[in-house]
Write a protein that holds these residues in place. Structure first.
Motif, short mmCIF file in Angstrom:
data_model
loop_
_atom_site.label_atom_id
_atom_site.label_comp_id
_atom_site.label_asym_id
_atom_site.label_seq_id
_atom_site.Cartn_x
_atom_site.Cartn_y
_atom_site.Cartn_z
N SER A 1 0.83 -1.21 0.00
CA SER A 1 0.00 0.00 0.00
C SER A 1 0.87 1.26 0.00
O SER A 1 0.55 2.24 -0.70
CB SER A 1 -0.94 0.00 1.21
N ILE A 2 1.97 1.24 0.77
CA ILE A 2 2.88 2.40 0.79
C ILE A 2 3.50 2.59 -0.59
O ILE A 2 3.62 3.73 -1.08
CB ILE A 2 3.99 2.21 1.84
N PHE A 3 3.88 1.48 -1.23
CA PHE A 3 4.48 1.56 -2.56
C PHE A 3 3.48 2.14 -3.58
O PHE A 3 3.84 3.01 -4.39
CB PHE A 3 4.94 0.18 -3.00
N LEU B 1 8.14 11.39 2.55
CA LEU B 1 7.93 10.59 3.75
C LEU B 1 7.65 9.13 3.41
O LEU B 1 8.23 8.21 4.01
CB LEU B 1 6.77 11.18 4.57
N LEU B 2 6.78 8.91 2.42
CA LEU B 2 6.40 7.55 2.07
C LEU B 2 7.56 6.77 1.44
O LEU B 2 7.77 5.60 1.77
CB LEU B 2 5.20 7.57 1.11
N THR B 3 8.30 7.42 0.52
CA THR B 3 9.40 6.70 -0.13
C THR B 3 10.49 6.35 0.86
O THR B 3 11.08 5.26 0.80
CB THR B 3 9.98 7.54 -1.28
N ASN B 4 10.77 7.26 1.81
CA ASN B 4 11.78 6.95 2.83
C ASN B 4 11.30 5.87 3.80
O ASN B 4 12.07 5.00 4.21
CB ASN B 4 12.16 8.21 3.60
N GLY C 1 16.19 6.70 -5.67
CA GLY C 1 16.52 6.00 -6.90
C GLY C 1 15.35 5.79 -7.84
O GLY C 1 14.87 6.72 -8.49
N LEU C 2 14.86 4.58 -7.90
CA LEU C 2 13.93 4.16 -8.95
C LEU C 2 12.67 5.01 -9.01
O LEU C 2 12.30 5.51 -10.08
CB LEU C 2 13.59 2.68 -8.74
N ILE C 3 11.97 5.15 -7.88
CA ILE C 3 10.70 5.88 -7.89
C ILE C 3 10.92 7.34 -8.28
O ILE C 3 10.14 7.91 -9.07
CB ILE C 3 10.02 5.79 -6.51
N VAL C 4 11.99 7.96 -7.76
CA VAL C 4 12.27 9.36 -8.09
C VAL C 4 12.67 9.50 -9.55
O VAL C 4 12.29 10.46 -10.23
CB VAL C 4 13.39 9.90 -7.17
N ILE C 5 13.43 8.54 -10.07
CA ILE C 5 13.82 8.55 -11.49
C ILE C 5 12.59 8.48 -12.37
O ILE C 5 12.45 9.23 -13.36
CB ILE C 5 14.78 7.39 -11.80
N ILE C 6 11.68 7.58 -12.02
CA ILE C 6 10.43 7.47 -12.79
C ILE C 6 9.66 8.78 -12.75
O ILE C 6 9.13 9.25 -13.78
CB ILE C 6 9.57 6.31 -12.24
N GLY C 7 9.62 9.40 -11.55
CA GLY C 7 8.93 10.69 -11.43
C GLY C 7 9.57 11.77 -12.28
O GLY C 7 8.87 12.55 -12.93
N ASP C 8 10.91 11.83 -12.31
CA ASP C 8 11.61 12.83 -13.11
C ASP C 8 11.38 12.61 -14.61
O ASP C 8 11.20 13.57 -15.37
CB ASP C 8 13.11 12.79 -12.81
N ILE C 9 11.40 11.36 -15.01
CA ILE C 9 11.15 11.05 -16.44
C ILE C 9 9.74 11.46 -16.82
O ILE C 9 9.51 12.06 -17.89
CB ILE C 9 11.39 9.55 -16.71
N LEU C 10 8.76 11.15 -15.95
CA LEU C 10 7.38 11.54 -16.23
C LEU C 10 7.26 13.06 -16.28
O LEU C 10 6.52 13.61 -17.13
CB LEU C 10 6.45 10.99 -15.15
#
Length: 589
Positions: free
Chosen positions: A26-28, A88-91, A143-152
Motif C-alpha cells: 500500500s505504501i508503494f 515521507l512515504l518513499t523513505n 533512486g527508482l521511484i524518483v527517477i520514474i517521477g523525473d522522467i514523467l
C-alpha cells in the motif's frame, strides 16, 4: 573475486529487492500515485503564469490577477503537501524494506558455517549489513521511484511545451543532444568512481574492525606508528576516490548550466525576434512560460544522471548483500531426532576431516567414550584436539567416517538440540558487552536468576560477582574487558553449568587462570563432570591423570589410548610428554 557491475537495469536483481516491498504494498502504491501527481502538477504553474501575464497583467485587469494569484498559491500548497507525503512515504518504504532485509542478512550470517568466517573478514560483513544495505534503501528514497517521477515530469513538460508552441520548443531543445552526451559520459565515469568508493569503504571498515579489536597486540609490540601509517594509506585511497567523484560532479554541473544557458539564449533570441514581428508570433507570456519550463526541464535531466548512479550504487549494494544471502555454506540442519534425554555415549568411527577438503587434520580417528566417562586429549599444538571438538559440535562437516552419540549419527540430531547438550568451555572466553546475568544465560528466558546464583555458588564465583557494582547486573563491557582472565573463565563455567549439558567439553579451560583460581574451580569442575560425559583438552598432564581414558594425538592421528598408568607403561608418546613436562617442572623448582 567476481567483478560487481551494479547494473541498474538488472531486472532479476531489482525483482529480488522488490520482494521486500511486498509487505508494504500500500505504501508503494501511494508512492507511485504521488509520483505521477507531482509529474502532472509540475507544468501547471508556468502555464498559469503565462495565462496571467497575457490576459491580466498586460491588460491591467487587477481582479483577474488576484484570482490567479490565489489559485497559484493554492496549487503551491497542494504541491508542497504532495511532495512532503511523497518524501515521507518513499523513505518509510525504503527503511522498512531494509529493516526486513537486514534481519534476514543477520539471521543468515549467524547460521553460516565457521568455515565461511575463516576466510571472510568481519569488517567486510559489517559493511554488507550496514553501508551496503543503506545504499539499497536509496533505491526507494532517491533512486527508482524518483527517477520514474523525473522522467514523467520531463515528458509532461515537453508535451505541454509542444502544445504551447512547437516551433519555439524545437528551438529550445536544439542543445539537448549535447546534454544527453554529457550525461552519458558523466554517468559512466561516476559509476566507476562510486564502485571504487564502495570498495575502499569495505577496506576501511575491515582494517578498523581488525585493528581496534586487536589494539592490545598493537600496543604490546609498540606498532602504533606503523599501523597508523598503513591506516593513512587506506584512508588516503578512500579520500582520493571521493575526490574523483566530486571532480566529475564539478565538471558535469557547469556543463549542464552552460547547455541550459544555450537553450535560454536561443529562447530569448527567437522570442525577441517574434515579439518584434508584426503581428506577434510569440506572446510575452509564452516567453515567461518557456523560461520556467527550461529551468524545470534541465533540473530533473541534470539530476537524472546523479539519481541513476544512486540506483546503480543501490544495485551494487544489493548484489553484494545477496551474494552473502546466496552463500550456501550454511550449517545443514538435516536431522530431526530429539530424544527426551541424551545419555552422552560418543563414538568416532574412522573419521577423516580437513578444513579445506585437501589437507587432512584428522586421519582415521576412532575412539569411544561411554556415558559418564571422562576422556582427555593430549598432544602438541596442531595435533587436532580442538578440531575433534569442532566436528563433534558440527561446526564443520567431516569428509569421511561417522560420529555417533548414543548410537545415532550426529547428522540425524536436530542441530540446536545437539549443541544445547554439548557445553564447551574454551580457553579464550568471549563475553559480550552486557550484564553478567545475560552473559551467563545468553538471554535464554528459560534460565532463572535462582539457577544462575546456584550455579555460581557451585563454581565458587558468587562471592566475587556480588562484590561487583550491581552484582549480576554488572556490565562487563566488550569482551569482558573489566574482568580478569580468571573471573571471565569462572563466568564461562557458570554458563556451561546452567545449560545442564549431557556432554561437557573443557578446551584448555584452566590454562588462563592463576593457581589460586584453578584450585577454586577444580572442585566445581569435578562436580560439573559428575554424571556427564566429559572431554578434556589440556597441555598440563597433571590436570587429566584421573581421566578414564587418555587419547594421545599427533599430526591428526591417534598414537595411543589408555589411562594414565597404562600409557606410562607403554613408554611411548605420552611417557615422553610426561617426562618432558615434569622434568621441566623439576628444573624450575
Amino acid at each position: 573475486m567476481s567483478k560487481i557491475t551494479g547494473d541498474a537495469l538488472n531486472v532479476g536483481l531489482l525483482r529480488r529487492v522488490f520482494q521486500y516491498v511486498k509487505p508494504y504494498r500500500s505504501i508503494f502504491i501511494w508512492s507511485v500515485i504521488l509520483t505521477i501527481l507531482l509529474a502532472l502538477i509540475a507544468p501547471v504553474r508556468p502555464f498559469l503564469i503565462k495565462y496571467t501575464l497575457d490576459n491580466y497583467i498586460l491588460k491591467g485587469e487587477h481582479s483577474g490577477l488576484v484570482m490567479m494569484t490565489m489559485l497559484m498559491l493554492f496549487l503551491l500548497v497542494v504541491q508542497s503537501v504532495i511532495q512532503y507525503s511523497h518524501t515521507l512515504l518513499t523513505n518509510t518504504l525504503g527503511q522498512s524494506a531494509i529493516r526486513d532485509l537486514r534481519i534476514n542478512v543477520f539471521n543468515h550470517i549467524t547460521k553460516l558455517r565457521l568455515q565461511y568466517f575463516d576466510k571472510t573478514p568481519i569488517g567486510q560483513l559489517i559493511t554488507r549489513t550496514v553501508s551496503d544495505l543503506e545504499t539499497i534503501s536509496d533505491i526507494f528514497s532517491e533512486g527508482l521511484i524518483v527517477i520514474i517521477g523525473d522522467i514523467l515530469q520531463v515528458i509532461a513538460i515537453i508535451a505541454v511545451m509542444f502544445y504551447a508552441d512547437w516551433e519555439l520548443t524545437v528551438i529550445v531543445l536544439l542543445p539537448m543532444p549535447l546534454l544527453i552526451m554529457a550525461t552519458s559520459v558523466f554517468q559512466k565515469s561516476i559509476k566507476s568512481a562510486f564502485q571504487e568508493i564502495r570498495t575502499e569503504v569495505s577496506n576501511l571498515n575491515t582494517y578498523l574492525q581488525e585493528h581496534i579489536t586487536g589494539i592490545s597486540i598493537i600496543q604490546y609490540f609498540a606498532r602504533e606508528d606503523q599501523e597508523f601509517r598503513k591506516f593513512r594509506k587506506i584512508n588516503a585511497r578512500y579520500r582520493d576516490a571521493n575526490i574523483r567523484s566530486n571532480w566529475y560532479y564539478s565538471i558535469f554541473f557547469p556543463v549542464v548550466e552552460i547547455i541550459s544557458a544555450m537553450s535560454l539564449g536561443l529562447l530569448v533570441w527567437y522570442g525577441a525576434k517574434s515579439i518584434l514581428a508584426k503581428p506577434l508570433d510569440v506572446t510575452p507570456g509564452t516567453i515567461a512560460e518557456f523560461i520556467l519550463y527550461i529551468s524545470m526541464l534541465f533540473r530533473p535531466i541534470r539530476e537524472l544522471a546523479d539519481k541513476f548512479n544512486t540506483l546503480q550504487m543501490g544495485m551494487v549494494g544489493a548484489e553484494r548483500v545477496f551474494k552473502v544471502l546466496d552463500t550456501k555454506e550454511l550449517t545443514t540442519n538435516n536431522g530431526t531426532y530429539k530424544p527426551e534425554k541424551m545419555a552422552g555415549n560418543i563414538k568416532f568411527d574412522k573419521v577423516w576431516f580437513a578444513y579445506n577438503d585437501e589437507n587432512y587434520v584428522l586421519k582415521n580417528i576412532s575412539f569411544e567414550v561411554k556415558a559418564g566417562q571422562t576422556v582427555a586429549m593430549v598432544g602438541a599444538t596442531g595435533a587436532g584436539k580442538s578440531s575433534t571438538i569442532n566436528i563433534l559440535n558440527r561446526f564443520y562437516e567431516i569428509q569421511k567416517g561417522e560420529i555417533k552419540v548414543d548410537g545415532v549419527s550426529i547428522n540425524d540430531y536436530e542441530l540446536n538440540y545437539l549443541r544445547n547438550n554439548i557445553a564447551t568451555v574454551l580457553q579464550d572466553v568471549f563475553l559480550f558487552s552486557d550484564t553478567i546475568f545475560n552473559n551467563i544465560t545468553l538471554n535464554n528466558p528459560a534460565i532463572t536468576m535462582d539457577e544462575v546464583v546456584d550455579a555460581a555458588q557451585k563454581v565458587g564465583a558468587h562471592d566475587f560477582i556480588e562484590r561487583l557494582p550491581g552484582g549480576y547486573q554488572y556490565n562487563v563491557m566488550e569482551r569482558g574487558a573489566t574482568l580478569s582472565a580468571g573471573q571471565a573463565q569462572l563466568i564461562s563455567f557458570i554458563r556451561a553449568l546452567v545449560y545442564n549439558p549431557s556432554i561437557l567439553v573443557l578446551d584448555e579451560a584452566t590454562s588462563s587462570v592463576d593457581t589460586e583460581t584453578e584450585m577454586l574451580i577444580q572442585t566445581a569442575i569435578d562436580k560439573l563432570m559428575k554424571g556427564r560425559t566429559s572431554i578434556v583438552i589440556a597441555h598440563r598432564l597433571s590436570t587429566i591423570q584421573k581421566a578414564d581414558q587418555i587419547i594421545v594425538l599427533d599430526k591428526g592421528e591417534i598414537k595411543e589410548i589408555g589411562n594414565h598408568q597404562e600409557l606410562l607403561k607403554l613408554d611411548g608418546y605420552y611417557k615422553k610428554l610426561y617426562d618432558l613436562q615434569f622434568h621441566s617442572v623439576g628444573i624450575a623448582k
